[in-house]
Enzyme design. Structure first.
Site, PDB file in Angstrom:
ATOM      1  N   GLU A  68       0.807  -1.222   0.000  1.00 34.34           N
ATOM      2  CA  GLU A  68       0.000   0.000   0.000  1.00 34.34           C
ATOM      3  C   GLU A  68       0.839   1.271   0.000  1.00 34.34           C
ATOM      4  O   GLU A  68       0.432   2.285  -0.563  1.00 34.34           O
ATOM      5  CB  GLU A  68      -0.951  -0.012   1.202  1.00 34.34           C
ATOM      6  N   PHE A  72      -6.039  -1.054   5.697  1.00 32.44           N
ATOM      7  CA  PHE A  72      -4.718  -1.271   5.121  1.00 32.44           C
ATOM      8  C   PHE A  72      -4.208  -0.018   4.411  1.00 32.44           C
ATOM      9  O   PHE A  72      -2.999   0.173   4.266  1.00 32.44           O
ATOM     10  CB  PHE A  72      -4.728  -2.491   4.208  1.00 32.44           C
ATOM     11  N   ASP A 103     -14.689 -10.271   9.522  1.00 35.07           N
ATOM     12  CA  ASP A 103     -13.218 -10.236   9.506  1.00 35.07           C
ATOM     13  C   ASP A 103     -12.663  -9.808  10.863  1.00 35.07           C
ATOM     14  O   ASP A 103     -11.522 -10.124  11.197  1.00 35.07           O
ATOM     15  CB  ASP A 103     -12.692  -9.288   8.419  1.00 35.07           C
ATOM     16  N   ARG A 118     -18.907  -2.101   2.988  1.00 39.65           N
ATOM     17  CA  ARG A 118     -18.831  -3.497   2.585  1.00 39.65           C
ATOM     18  C   ARG A 118     -20.203  -4.160   2.474  1.00 39.65           C
ATOM     19  O   ARG A 118     -20.466  -4.893   1.524  1.00 39.65           O
ATOM     20  CB  ARG A 118     -17.973  -4.274   3.584  1.00 39.65           C
TER      21      ARG A 118
HETATM   22  C1  LIG Z   1      -1.686  -5.087   4.702  1.00 37.46           C
HETATM   23  C2  LIG Z   1      -2.753  -5.932   4.086  1.00 37.46           C
HETATM   24  N1  LIG Z   1      -3.178  -5.658   2.842  1.00 37.46           N
HETATM   25  C3  LIG Z   1      -4.172  -6.406   2.295  1.00 37.46           C
HETATM   26  C4  LIG Z   1      -4.753  -7.437   2.972  1.00 37.46           C
HETATM   27  C5  LIG Z   1      -5.928  -8.215   2.356  1.00 37.46           C
HETATM   28  N2  LIG Z   1      -5.564  -9.622   2.139  1.00 37.46           N
HETATM   29  C6  LIG Z   1      -5.935 -10.617   2.980  1.00 37.46           C
HETATM   30  S1  LIG Z   1      -5.355 -12.125   2.509  1.00 37.46           S
HETATM   31  C7  LIG Z   1      -4.603 -11.475   1.139  1.00 37.46           C
HETATM   32  C8  LIG Z   1      -3.820 -12.359   0.222  1.00 37.46           C
HETATM   33  C9  LIG Z   1      -2.660 -12.960   0.936  1.00 37.46           C
HETATM   34  O1  LIG Z   1      -1.943 -13.784   0.092  1.00 37.46           O
HETATM   35  P1  LIG Z   1      -0.832 -14.725   0.708  1.00 37.46           P
HETATM   36  O2  LIG Z   1       0.050 -13.908   1.616  1.00 37.46           O
HETATM   37  O3  LIG Z   1      -0.156 -15.403  -0.405  1.00 37.46           O
HETATM   38  O4  LIG Z   1      -1.639 -15.710   1.639  1.00 37.46           O
HETATM   39  P2  LIG Z   1      -2.101 -17.214   1.356  1.00 37.46           P
HETATM   40  O5  LIG Z   1      -1.923 -17.507  -0.092  1.00 37.46           O
HETATM   41  O6  LIG Z   1      -1.211 -18.059   2.191  1.00 37.46           O
HETATM   42  O7  LIG Z   1      -3.515 -17.260   1.797  1.00 37.46           O
HETATM   43  C10 LIG Z   1      -4.830 -10.091   1.062  1.00 37.46           C
HETATM   44  C11 LIG Z   1      -4.347  -9.216   0.003  1.00 37.46           C
HETATM   45  C12 LIG Z   1      -4.268  -7.680   4.266  1.00 37.46           C
HETATM   46  N3  LIG Z   1      -4.771  -8.654   5.027  1.00 37.46           N
HETATM   47  N4  LIG Z   1      -3.269  -6.923   4.786  1.00 37.46           N
END
Ligand SMILES: Cc1ncc(C[n+]2csc(CCOP(=O)(O)OP(=O)(O)O)c2C)c(N)n1
Ligand SMILES: Cc1ncc(C[n+]2csc(CCOP(=O)(O)OP(=O)(O)O)c2C)c(N)n1
Ligand SMILES: [Mg+2]
Ligand SMILES: [Mg+2]
Lengths: 303, 325, 325, 303
Positions: B66, B91, B124, B174
């Site tokens: 971000e 975020f 969440d 949301r």
């Molecule tokens: C700082 C932040 N930005 C965005 C999100 C929204 N978000 C939740 S899960 C996710 C994807 C995460 O992917 P990854 O780290 O690869 O996790 P996995 O594949 O193991 O579920 C996002 C973007 C968040 N939780 N925190």
């Protein structure tokens, strides 16, 4: 208290996990439990992230079932090992492994995401002390674990800090701040594990923001890097052991995994990566694929 | 075995403000040729999936990063693009200083649009429920802050912020939102609106709380109290003229927001009234606590920001006004 | 050729609040064995160089990486340390979301102490002058926010925040500060103090503005107006009882702060008064603009936050009170 | 407008810099001017960061004197190259090179850090449009430059974006977010230069937060890496040229420099790295070391 002494305590406290001759089988059982329980909890919650919970079941099972000196009786022990789920959205798996190891009740952990339940959609340390810190915002848990490792070193505690990161999470700059810091401070009591399932919320890492060459990145940031099959329990266990004997440097396990592992219609299907709602039929199908008996399925879904 | 069923994505259907925003943005793409939309791997959650589908080449993917996204928006604006940064409110807070310097201080024509604000986030949980974003962004000099109340207003506000030249922070929402306004609804940055007449007390609300304030007015009417309801979609610059008028005509104000009671709409109203024409104010919002998991409506009830609590606050405000007279 | 002269470090001498903080922290190290100080390569500017000199093994260097530093403070607290995060106010804002989640939400006993707030930063210019930090941190649920007024109070506040169990954000200051209080001064979190008596109007100030408010009271006294001056070092939780009493006894309030007029002390006062006992308020602070380079006093004059402007605001507030009567 | 056409414009607009036979000598002259002017401005301001201004004089002189299609007449030309000083605290050097190339008046640029002067302690684009963006908070300028490069590509502009970073600045996670992003988007119109003077505010990088192996870090993040002597004009120029012909990847010049370069009592002395106040004698000594004549010194100090 020395770690050796603690190991003995542990055997006293949780003889069923740590002393059995076939530790790998125990861990495999825990991983299976974790997947089923996580799916059931997400189904009941009507929202949650199944893909990233399923991919890390063996990793969590190895940490909680063998590697860490951490069990229910030691939740307040300052000398305990610490585990931080930096990819907090995978908490249904954390709650499940916690339930398996009696950090909490199995039944209560199915109350995921419900008002009044301490099992929030992301781990919260004030609701559940054994989750160690509150996560959900990617990147932060890793920094918190770095702080824990630093603080334990300063206090000459021999405990270790473990932290599980998502691959998409590695796009956060904070992760590289923390990586640089841990190497600079020679935090050999810190072990990071990357759940390298090659997927994030919307698509593959490759499509969203390329991470390769990933091992090179960690090495260039001063870490000892191990690559493992994240579903191979023996390999995870022996590599965690190797990592624990690394001196002067933090170590990272890049654990190659499959997002949605164990549920064929979720494996590799981008639609199941983010927060989703499972139908009853989907939940039942997933649990069947995960080897649950019809009775177990009924219990998990309606019980 | 399920036939590779697609999962039901949560809340991407229905008339949520994020969906209204995503659809409006998509429709506006033709009118704003320099418009580009910035995403940090949450397009499915912010409503921006509509835009991506229609204009894939104008969706810039930043990955889960971000800080870089927000500062890069400053750079995009600097070379003539019209960047709209999208993300979850909580975020986007991690790019707060980037919004301050590279957008606010550099005075870039860039917009930040945040979904998932407040308790409206629901299951969440507390970590994801931004209860401080309005306060934080309002304090950045020159930053306009907007929180529309329903899908119709969200669509109008989306156009308005693209037409407006300067930094803007806008909240969407949301969960499915009740439709409050007709097709003739008018949105103007900096203007509040009386959406229900009354002279006993004024209820000033933004976002999801406007619907609850209207419900509160119904409850109050049952008890013979005629509450005026003001929809205040622009929190900064606040419509101080309208607030002064309400203070004069009703002598008691209640603010209602899905946000901490400190620093947000309530605070903006208290400043304006303190500066123009003081009157008793009661603040409905999160009482300096974080949220928790649950359904948005349950949470609103649990944290006491639903209609009955707004109505109770109105009665307190009226009592206080009477005590002063 | 100069004989490898050392440069005169700017402002590390004199009784600035940052120096007072650094010295106090150093002296307190013995009483708080778990105390560790976190730095992001600005120890020379935050006063922490004193601590580093005395207790090098308790100064943790994080490099120029504020996000990691702030979240790691949460981890240090989790394993029993008492972390004090230090940095420049503006750059700590880039760890805003880390302060929210890993300190605020996790409710860690960690302290964030920011030097270089407001126009008091001086020549570094607008980019470095944090005018929104109080608003932003005040909005984080459960975060205590403090801004002491002189070196004596800063030293007392430093001890108080270490004794207090919970998350705290505290501002110090960069430029030499006038000493206002004697050795018998008392500081208690959550309590304001009347530092000058008067019944015509109340001037409520924090930080460097307390000295200016006292000067304003002198100016007003010349014109026959007796201004009460309240030193309000704790902005959150605000001393609402004292404010209510002042509203009752003087009927007019002026707030003064080296901060945006939106969201900071003025806002906290407006909320409290609106909730307790409304009265006319005038807000002295930055009028929603960024700062610029210059000496702190010149800037204060330029942006109209010096004594004459506070006095003028007081006269306006009094007029407004009279008009209401 | 094509870049070739712009080059011709440029020759018209600034014949003295771009067409002389001895471009390196011209650039050396500009670098000398930059150092002297920066020292004088910091002396007059009674605060400022001399170390990091002195270390980047040749880099700035090469960019403004030869590499970039950017000159006073093109400040509003959307097709101009962009330069961002991400290490904003080194702005006395930026103001000086700008003054040398007539983006602003030499005399006014000595008004550094004074109320009413547009030459703030850190660059502000609303005061001085030719600085392109406001910097001062480390890490952000790099992201802004990434945004510019992206935006120029989207608009099919052939202009390039240049950004100068400090080495200490590389500790900011935002830098690695931006690095990953630029590589992912194949921003071959982006060129980063690291002023690798091995020092930051309080001490060496090594003491504060280790950066090595630095080239490996950039390579692992997908960049084409060049290492140069940051005071060798010929080397900088030819490497910038090479970088400009790299396709599909952004490139970075790791420019090895000496903090405080040119002023013996500042070179390598940690005390001169942060914001300092120069005495009259120190300023005069520094200017003497930088080859200024007594007359020039008088002008610079009192004029
Ligand atoms: C700082 C932040 N930005 C965005 C999100 C929204 N978000 C939740 S899960 C996710 C994807 C995460 O992917 P990854 O780290 O690869 O996790 P996995 O594949 O193991 O579920 C996002 C973007 C968040 N939780 N925190
Ligand atoms: C985000 C941020 N944190 C802290 C600072 C304070 N600061 C100003 S200069 C500096 C040191 C920079 O070192 P480096 O990047 O190596 O610059 P150089 O050596 O070229 O002067 C620091 C920490 C800042 N400007 N921005
Ligand atoms: Mg993943
Ligand atoms: Mg350096």
């Amino acid at each position: 208290m020395s770690i050796a002494a603690k190991l003995i305590d542990r055997n006293d406290a949780a003889p069923s996990f740590a002393t059995g001759p076939d530790i790998e089988a125990q861990i495999a059982d825990a991983a299976r439990f974790t997947r089923r329980h996580a799916i059931a909890a997400i189904y009941r919650a009507t929202s949650g992230h199944p893909g990233g919970a399923l991919s890390c079941a063996e990793i969590l099972a190895c940490l909680f079932g063998a590697e860490m000196n951490f069990w229910p009786a030691s939740v307040n022990d300052p000398y305990r090992d610490r585990f931080v789920l930096s990819k907090g959205h995978a908490c249904p798996a954390l709650y499940a492994i916690g339930a398996y190891h009696q950090f909490c009740s199995k039944q209560e952990a199915l109350g995921l995401r419900k008002l009044g339940s301490p099992f929030q959609g992301h781990p919260h340390v004030r609701d559940l002390p054994w989750v160690e810190t509150s996560t959900g915002s990617l990147g932060q848990g890793f920094s918190v674990a770095v702080g824990m490792a630093l603080g334990m070193k300063m206090q000459r505690m021999r405990a270790r800090a473990y932290v599980l990161l998502g691959d998409g999470e590695l796009q956060e700059g904070e992760v590289w701040e923390a990586a640089m810091c841990a190497a600079h401070h020679k935090l050999d009591n810190l072990c990071a594990i990357v759940d390298y399932n090659k997927m994030q919320s919307d698509a593959t890492n490759e499509a969203i923001m390329r991470l390769e060459p990933l091992a090179d990145k960690w090495r260039a940031f001063g870490w000892t890097v191990f690559e493992v099959d994240g579903h191979n329990i023996a390999e995870i266990l022996s590599t965690l052991h190797l990592a624990a004997s690394t001196r002067e440097r933090p170590s990272v396990l890049i654990a190659h995994t499959l997002k949605g592992k164990g549920v064929p219609f979720m494996e590799g299907s981008p639609a199941w990566h983010g927060s989703v709602k499972l139908t009853r039929q989907q939940a039942a199908d997933a649990l069947t694929a995960l080897g649950a008996s019809p009775e177990d399925i009924k219990d998990l879904i309606d019980g | 075995m399920a036939d590779n069923n697609a999962p039901a994505l949560i809340g991407t259907s229905g008339d949520s403000l994020r969906e209204a925003f995503g659809k409006a943005l998509t429709a506006l793409a033709a009118d704003f040729p320099k418009l580009v939309v910035l995403d940090a791997d949450v397009a499915g959650g912010t409503g921006v999936h509509h835009f991506r589908k229609a204009h894939p080449e104008r969706l810039i993917q930043f990955g889960i990063a971000e800080q870089n996204m927000v500062a890069a928006a400053g750079g995009l604006a600097a070379v003539g693009m019209l960047p709209v940064v999208t993300g979850f409110a909580c975020f986007l807070e991690r790019a707060y200083e980037q919004a301050r310097l590279s957008i606010g201080y550099a005075r870039r024509n860039a917009k930040i649009v945040a979904s998932h604000p407040g308790l409206d986030v629901g299951p969440d949980g507390g970590s994801a429920q931004a209860l401080e974003d309005i306060a934080a962004f309002r304090a950045i000099p020159g930053m306009t802050v907007i929180s529309p109340a329903d899908p119709v207003e969200t669509a109008l506000a989306t156009r308005a912020i693209l037409e407006f030249d300067g930094p803007v922070y806008m909240r969407t929402g949301r969960s499915p939102a009740r439709r409050l306004f007709g097709d003739d609804h008018v949105f103007e940055i900096g203007k509040g609106q009386i959406v229900r007449h009354g002279c006993d007390v004024t209820l000033v609300a933004c976002g999801v709380e406007v619907a609850r304030a209207l419900d509160a007015a119904e409850l109050l009417a049952e008890g013979g109290i005629e509450a005026r309801v003001v929809n205040m979609p622009t929190i900064k610059p606040i419509d101080a003229d309208l607030l002064e008028r309400c203070a004069r005509e009703t002598g008691a104000i209640v603010t209602a927001e899905d946000h901490n009671i400190y620093g947000g709409l309530g605070s903006a109203v208290a400043e304006a009234v303190g500066k123009r024409l003081p009157c008793p104010i009661e603040f409905v919002g999160l009482n300096d606590t974080f949220g928790t998991s649950g359904e948005p409506d349950e949470l609103a009830e649990h944290f006491q920001i639903t209609a009955p609590y707004i109505a109770a606050a109105a009665r307190r405000a009226i009592e206080r006004r009477k005590a002063l007279q």
